[in-house]
Design an enzyme around this catalytic site. Structure first.
Site, mmCIF file in Angstrom:
data_model
loop_
_atom_site.group_PDB
_atom_site.id
_atom_site.type_symbol
_atom_site.label_atom_id
_atom_site.label_comp_id
_atom_site.label_asym_id
_atom_site.label_seq_id
_atom_site.Cartn_x
_atom_site.Cartn_y
_atom_site.Cartn_z
ATOM 1 N N GLY A 12 8.258 -5.618 1.773
ATOM 2 C CA GLY A 12 7.063 -6.284 1.259
ATOM 3 C C GLY A 12 7.347 -7.039 -0.017
ATOM 4 O O GLY A 12 6.571 -6.965 -0.980
ATOM 5 N N GLY A 16 3.230 -10.653 -4.074
ATOM 6 C CA GLY A 16 2.730 -9.593 -4.949
ATOM 7 C C GLY A 16 3.777 -8.953 -5.839
ATOM 8 O O GLY A 16 4.722 -9.597 -6.304
ATOM 9 N N SER A 144 0.083 5.320 -4.671
ATOM 10 C CA SER A 144 -1.171 4.969 -5.346
ATOM 11 C C SER A 144 -1.806 6.216 -5.949
ATOM 12 O O SER A 144 -1.533 7.341 -5.516
ATOM 13 C CB SER A 144 -2.135 4.349 -4.333
ATOM 14 O OG SER A 144 -3.407 4.108 -4.915
ATOM 15 N N TYR A 167 -6.314 4.362 3.736
ATOM 16 C CA TYR A 167 -5.334 3.908 2.738
ATOM 17 C C TYR A 167 -4.880 5.085 1.866
ATOM 18 O O TYR A 167 -3.684 5.310 1.665
ATOM 19 C CB TYR A 167 -5.961 2.814 1.871
ATOM 20 C CG TYR A 167 -5.064 2.326 0.764
ATOM 21 C CD1 TYR A 167 -4.063 1.398 1.011
ATOM 22 C CD2 TYR A 167 -5.219 2.801 -0.544
ATOM 23 C CE1 TYR A 167 -3.233 0.944 -0.008
ATOM 24 C CE2 TYR A 167 -4.391 2.358 -1.566
ATOM 25 C CZ TYR A 167 -3.403 1.431 -1.302
ATOM 26 O OH TYR A 167 -2.578 0.997 -2.308
#
Length: 276
Positions: A12, A16, A144, A167
């Site tokens: 990824g 970002g 997270s 998530y």
């Protein structure tokens, strides 16, 4: 860790915070293996790094919602490189990405669990022999503060689904895997740590969720780079960080029986079997 000439895979990393980390490492002379779904984004990143005088990255294209494509990515890295110093599992989709409704991966698994957790689990397991051969080396899982305990009776959240719960569950699974890996890798020279890089960074994922960013990509990127190369974490493993600061994850992360259940399920779903 001196990063010049080190080989780093970042999933990824065409957008970002992953893009920021890839750029910083390439400018510092690292051999960066960039991953993403979008070739155009990768091309623009490579050009940006070239203009800045960094080492040109190598791009690997793969859709991590497919375990077959994820496996091919791992095999491509293993087939092309004789060392891997750092693996940063950063790819992910947010609570509202692709819409708020429950979705499934190409393999029929709940999409956030598949992309945010299972793909990174499979890649880490496939890449472990190369990481061990390159020790001292590091695994960094970008998780997270949003964490929801796994209901092992309904891991794929077929009832009472919400994107935020899906998530948060996928992120706790990442952290549980990190703690599990750290125990497995004791004495191997490979460390595994996870982190919440920053809260609501100015990223595509956050904007797609209709959220006003409150942190910068640079803040999150520096927190990831700390775990990638910081001397103070060279011998630390199994930890969870909130930005630059060590923190405690959801209690389920420290439940050995829950981690065993997750490992067994993950090995089964990825087709690795009990031997890997």
């Amino acid at each position: 860790m001196e990063m010049r000439d080190k080989t780093v895979l970042i999933t990824g990393s065409t957008d970002g915070v992953g893009r920021y980390v890839a750029t910083r490492l390439a400018i510092g002379g690292a051999n960066v293996l960039v991953h993403g779904r979008d070739k155009a984004r990768a091309t623009s990143l490579i050009e940006e790094i070239r203009r800045a005088g960094g080492r040109e990255p190598i791009f690997y294209q793969a859709d991590l919602s497919s375990l077959a494509e994820t496996r091919k990515l791992g095999e491509a890295v293993l087939g092309s490189h004789t060392r891997l110093d750092v693996f940063v599992s950063n790819a992910g989709i947010g609570s509202q990405s692709e819409g708020p409704a429950r979705q499934t991966s190409k393999d029929g698994h709940e999409l956030r669990f598949a992309v945010n957790y299972l793909a990174g689990f499979l890649l880490a397991r496939l890449l472990l022999p190369l990481l061990k051969a390159s020790a001292p080396s590091r695994i960094v899982n970008v998780a997270s503060l949003g964490q929801h305990p796994i209901d092992f009776d309904d891991v794929m959240i077929t009832k009472n689904y919400s994107g935020s719960r899906a998530y948060a569950q996928s992120k706790l699974a990442q952290i549980m895997f990190t703690v599990d890996l750290a125990e497995e890798l004791k004495g191997s020279g490979v460390t595994a740590n996870s982190l919440h890089p920053a809260t609501y960074m100015n990223t595509t994922m956050v904007r797609a969720g209709g959220i006003t960013p409150i942190s910068t990509v640079e803040q999150g990127g520096e927190a990831i780079l700390h775990l990638v190369s910081g001397d103070d974490v060279a011998d630390e493993s199994g930890l969870f960080f909130n930005g630059m600061t060590e923190a405690r994850a959801n209690p389920q992360a420290y439940d050995a029986s829950a981690r065993r259940r997750l490992r067994a399920l993950s090995l089964e779903l990825t087709g690795l079997g009990a031997g890997r």
